[in-house]
Design a protein around this motif. Structure first.
Motif, PDB file in Angstrom:
ATOM      1  N   ASN A 240       2.377   6.960   6.631  1.00  0.00           N
ATOM      2  CA  ASN A 240       2.797   7.195   8.016  1.00  0.00           C
ATOM      3  C   ASN A 240       2.326   6.673   8.895  1.00  0.00           C
ATOM      4  O   ASN A 240       2.848   4.982  10.062  1.00  0.00           O
ATOM      5  CB  ASN A 240       4.013   8.405   8.458  1.00  0.00           C
ATOM      6  CG  ASN A 240       5.100   8.567   8.115  1.00  0.00           C
ATOM      7  OD1 ASN A 240       5.979   7.863   8.474  1.00  0.00           O
ATOM      8  ND2 ASN A 240       4.743   9.376   6.657  1.00  0.00           N
ATOM      9  N   LEU A 241       1.180   6.371   9.397  1.00  0.00           N
ATOM     10  CA  LEU A 241       0.193   5.774   9.602  1.00  0.00           C
ATOM     11  C   LEU A 241       0.048   4.865   9.234  1.00  0.00           C
ATOM     12  O   LEU A 241      -0.086   3.515  10.702  1.00  0.00           O
ATOM     13  CB  LEU A 241      -1.313   6.569   9.963  1.00  0.00           C
ATOM     14  CG  LEU A 241      -2.009   5.629  11.158  1.00  0.00           C
ATOM     15  CD1 LEU A 241      -1.333   6.243  12.132  1.00  0.00           C
ATOM     16  CD2 LEU A 241      -3.818   6.234  10.403  1.00  0.00           C
ATOM     17  N   MET A 242       0.319   4.032   8.292  1.00  0.00           N
ATOM     18  CA  MET A 242       0.354   2.551   8.162  1.00  0.00           C
ATOM     19  C   MET A 242       1.590   2.189   8.804  1.00  0.00           C
ATOM     20  O   MET A 242       2.131   0.819   8.673  1.00  0.00           O
ATOM     21  CB  MET A 242       0.419   2.349   6.104  1.00  0.00           C
ATOM     22  CG  MET A 242      -0.822   3.027   6.211  1.00  0.00           C
ATOM     23  SD  MET A 242      -1.679   1.881   5.919  1.00  0.00           S
ATOM     24  CE  MET A 242      -1.739   0.179   5.592  1.00  0.00           C
ATOM     25  N   TRP A 243       2.935   2.610   8.287  1.00  0.00           N
ATOM     26  CA  TRP A 243       3.961   2.110   8.991  1.00  0.00           C
ATOM     27  C   TRP A 243       3.838   1.952  10.074  1.00  0.00           C
ATOM     28  O   TRP A 243       4.563   1.136  10.457  1.00  0.00           O
ATOM     29  CB  TRP A 243       5.200   3.403   8.201  1.00  0.00           C
ATOM     30  CG  TRP A 243       5.457   3.138   6.624  1.00  0.00           C
ATOM     31  CD1 TRP A 243       4.954   2.339   5.936  1.00  0.00           C
ATOM     32  CD2 TRP A 243       6.137   4.467   5.758  1.00  0.00           C
ATOM     33  NE1 TRP A 243       5.877   2.454   4.480  1.00  0.00           N
ATOM     34  CE2 TRP A 243       6.336   3.916   4.321  1.00  0.00           C
ATOM     35  CE3 TRP A 243       6.886   5.492   6.066  1.00  0.00           C
ATOM     36  CZ2 TRP A 243       7.100   4.195   3.675  1.00  0.00           C
ATOM     37  CZ3 TRP A 243       7.209   6.075   5.404  1.00  0.00           C
ATOM     38  CH2 TRP A 243       8.013   5.350   3.968  1.00  0.00           C
ATOM     39  N   SER A 244       3.308   2.654  10.502  1.00  0.00           N
ATOM     40  CA  SER A 244       3.861   3.042  13.316  1.00  0.00           C
ATOM     41  C   SER A 244       2.493   1.621  12.347  1.00  0.00           C
ATOM     42  O   SER A 244       3.036   0.972  13.560  1.00  0.00           O
ATOM     43  CB  SER A 244       2.761   3.946  12.665  1.00  0.00           C
ATOM     44  OG  SER A 244       3.008   5.025  12.468  1.00  0.00           O
ATOM     45  N   PHE A 245       1.419   1.382  11.729  1.00  0.00           N
ATOM     46  CA  PHE A 245       0.705   0.225  11.962  1.00  0.00           C
ATOM     47  C   PHE A 245       1.597  -1.348  11.707  1.00  0.00           C
ATOM     48  O   PHE A 245       1.405  -2.107  12.204  1.00  0.00           O
ATOM     49  CB  PHE A 245      -0.450   0.142  11.277  1.00  0.00           C
ATOM     50  CG  PHE A 245      -1.750  -1.528  11.169  1.00  0.00           C
ATOM     51  CD1 PHE A 245      -1.927  -1.237  12.774  1.00  0.00           C
ATOM     52  CD2 PHE A 245      -1.278  -2.255   9.656  1.00  0.00           C
ATOM     53  CE1 PHE A 245      -2.913  -2.590  12.534  1.00  0.00           C
ATOM     54  CE2 PHE A 245      -1.884  -3.081  10.233  1.00  0.00           C
ATOM     55  CZ  PHE A 245      -2.821  -3.642  11.712  1.00  0.00           C
ATOM     56  N   GLY A 246       2.868  -1.069  10.797  1.00  0.00           N
ATOM     57  CA  GLY A 246       3.262  -2.082  10.010  1.00  0.00           C
ATOM     58  C   GLY A 246       4.423  -2.719  11.365  1.00  0.00           C
ATOM     59  O   GLY A 246       5.089  -3.597  12.055  1.00  0.00           O
ATOM     60  N   ALA A 247       5.141  -1.276  12.201  1.00  0.00           N
ATOM     61  CA  ALA A 247       5.774  -1.476  13.213  1.00  0.00           C
ATOM     62  C   ALA A 247       4.878  -1.934  14.293  1.00  0.00           C
ATOM     63  O   ALA A 247       5.562  -2.824  15.423  1.00  0.00           O
ATOM     64  CB  ALA A 247       6.640  -0.110  13.759  1.00  0.00           C
ATOM     65  N   ILE A 248       3.953  -1.616  14.795  1.00  0.00           N
ATOM     66  CA  ILE A 248       3.435  -2.575  15.990  1.00  0.00           C
ATOM     67  C   ILE A 248       2.718  -4.047  15.685  1.00  0.00           C
ATOM     68  O   ILE A 248       2.703  -5.161  16.403  1.00  0.00           O
ATOM     69  CB  ILE A 248       1.371  -2.059  15.656  1.00  0.00           C
ATOM     70  CG1 ILE A 248       1.873   0.154  16.634  1.00  0.00           C
ATOM     71  CG2 ILE A 248       0.738  -2.834  17.248  1.00  0.00           C
ATOM     72  CD1 ILE A 248       0.893   0.870  16.310  1.00  0.00           C
TER      73      ILE A 248
ATOM     74  N   ARG B  94       1.141  -1.449  -0.089  1.00  0.00           N
ATOM     75  CA  ARG B  94      -0.053   0.274  -0.240  1.00  0.00           C
ATOM     76  C   ARG B  94       1.099   1.443   0.139  1.00  0.00           C
ATOM     77  O   ARG B  94       0.450   2.497  -0.656  1.00  0.00           O
ATOM     78  CB  ARG B  94      -1.069   0.097   0.778  1.00  0.00           C
ATOM     79  CG  ARG B  94      -2.053  -0.107   1.078  1.00  0.00           C
ATOM     80  CD  ARG B  94      -2.587   0.041  -0.199  1.00  0.00           C
ATOM     81  NE  ARG B  94      -3.875   1.219   0.712  1.00  0.00           N
ATOM     82  CZ  ARG B  94      -4.770   1.125  -0.240  1.00  0.00           C
ATOM     83  NH1 ARG B  94      -5.001   1.048  -1.038  1.00  0.00           N
ATOM     84  NH2 ARG B  94      -5.673   2.632   0.671  1.00  0.00           N
ATOM     85  N   THR B  95       2.464   1.000   1.085  1.00  0.00           N
ATOM     86  CA  THR B  95       2.904   2.418   0.641  1.00  0.00           C
ATOM     87  C   THR B  95       3.659   2.307   0.235  1.00  0.00           C
ATOM     88  O   THR B  95       4.456   4.006  -0.292  1.00  0.00           O
ATOM     89  CB  THR B  95       3.115   2.518   2.231  1.00  0.00           C
ATOM     90  OG1 THR B  95       3.930   1.561   2.697  1.00  0.00           O
ATOM     91  CG2 THR B  95       1.732   2.909   3.106  1.00  0.00           C
ATOM     92  N   LEU B  96       4.492   1.266  -0.691  1.00  0.00           N
ATOM     93  CA  LEU B  96       6.112   1.593  -1.767  1.00  0.00           C
ATOM     94  C   LEU B  96       5.563   1.319  -2.846  1.00  0.00           C
ATOM     95  O   LEU B  96       5.910   2.259  -3.934  1.00  0.00           O
ATOM     96  CB  LEU B  96       6.534   0.373  -1.091  1.00  0.00           C
ATOM     97  CG  LEU B  96       7.134   0.689  -0.002  1.00  0.00           C
ATOM     98  CD1 LEU B  96       8.174  -0.520   0.487  1.00  0.00           C
ATOM     99  CD2 LEU B  96       7.471   1.992   0.798  1.00  0.00           C
TER     100      LEU B  96
END
Length: 164
Positions: free
Chosen positions: A105-113, A71-73
Motif C-alpha cells: 500500500n505504500l507503493m500504491w500511495s507512491f504511485g498515486a503521488i 512490484r505489487t500486482l
C-alpha cells in the motif's frame, strides 16, 4: 484450526491495519486535491494527452507507474503466500503479512503521488486516471475479514473464524 494466541483479536488487528493504510494515503490525496484545484483555477487542465507531449517526462512517469504496478500486482501475492506456507497458525500468518501489506500500500500511495505530480506538472487529465487507478487498488484490496479469507483460500472452520 491452529492459533498461536487464542485471545488474538483479529477485528482490532484488521481495523488498525486498515487505518494505517488510509493514513498513508492522506498525503497523496491532499497533493492530488491541491494539484487539481491549482490547475483548474489557472485553466490549465488538459484532456488531450498528445497535444503538446513532453515525451521524456511522460516516459519517466510511465516507467515509475509500471514499476509500482509490476512490484505489487504480478508477484506480490505469490511471494507472500510462499513465505507464509511454513506457518500453520492463522493469527501468526496475519501478523507476518502485516508488513508486506503495508509495503504494497505504500507503493500504491507512491504511485498515486506520481499521478498527482503528473497532474500538477503538466495538467494532463490522464494523470487523474492514474491517480484513480491507485485509489481503486487501495480501496479494493483493503484489509477485511473477507479479503483475508479469500487471500488465504480458507475453508470451513478457518473461514468461519475469519469472517466472524
Amino acid at each position: 484450526m491452529q492459533l498461536n494466541d487464542p485471545n488474538f483479536d483479529k477485528s482490532a488487528f484488521i481495523k488498525k491495519l486498515e487505518t494505517t493504510i488510509y493514513v498513508m494515503f492522506v498525503l497523496p490525496l491532499a497533493f492530488f486535491g491541491y494539484a487539481f484545484l491549482e490547475r483548474e483555477a489557472s485553466g490549465e487542465l488538459r484532456s488531450v494527452f498528445y497535444e503538446e507531449p513532453d515525451v521524456m517526462f511522460h516516459a519517466v512517469m510511465a516507467a515509475g507507474i509500471g514499476y509500482v504496478l509490476m512490484r505489487t500486482l504480478t508477484t506480490w501475492k505469490r511471494d507472500a503466500l510462499k513465505v507464509l506456507k511454513q506457518i500453520p497458525e492463522l493469527d501468526m500468518k496475519l501478523i507476518k503479512l502485516r508488513k508486506s501489506i503495508l509495503y504494497r500500500n505504500l507503493m500504491w500511495s507512491f504511485g498515486a503521488i506520481i499521478g498527482a505530480f503528473g497532474l500538477y506538472e503538466k495538467g494532463d487529465m490522464v494523470y487523474a486516471l492514474v491517480f484513480s487507478l491507485f485509489l481503486v487498488l487501495i480501496t479494493a484490496n483493503r484489509p477485511s475479514p473477507k479479503y483475508f479469507a479469500n487471500f488465504f483460500g480458507l475453508k470451513g472452520e478457518e473461514r468461519k473464524w475469519m469472517e466472524e
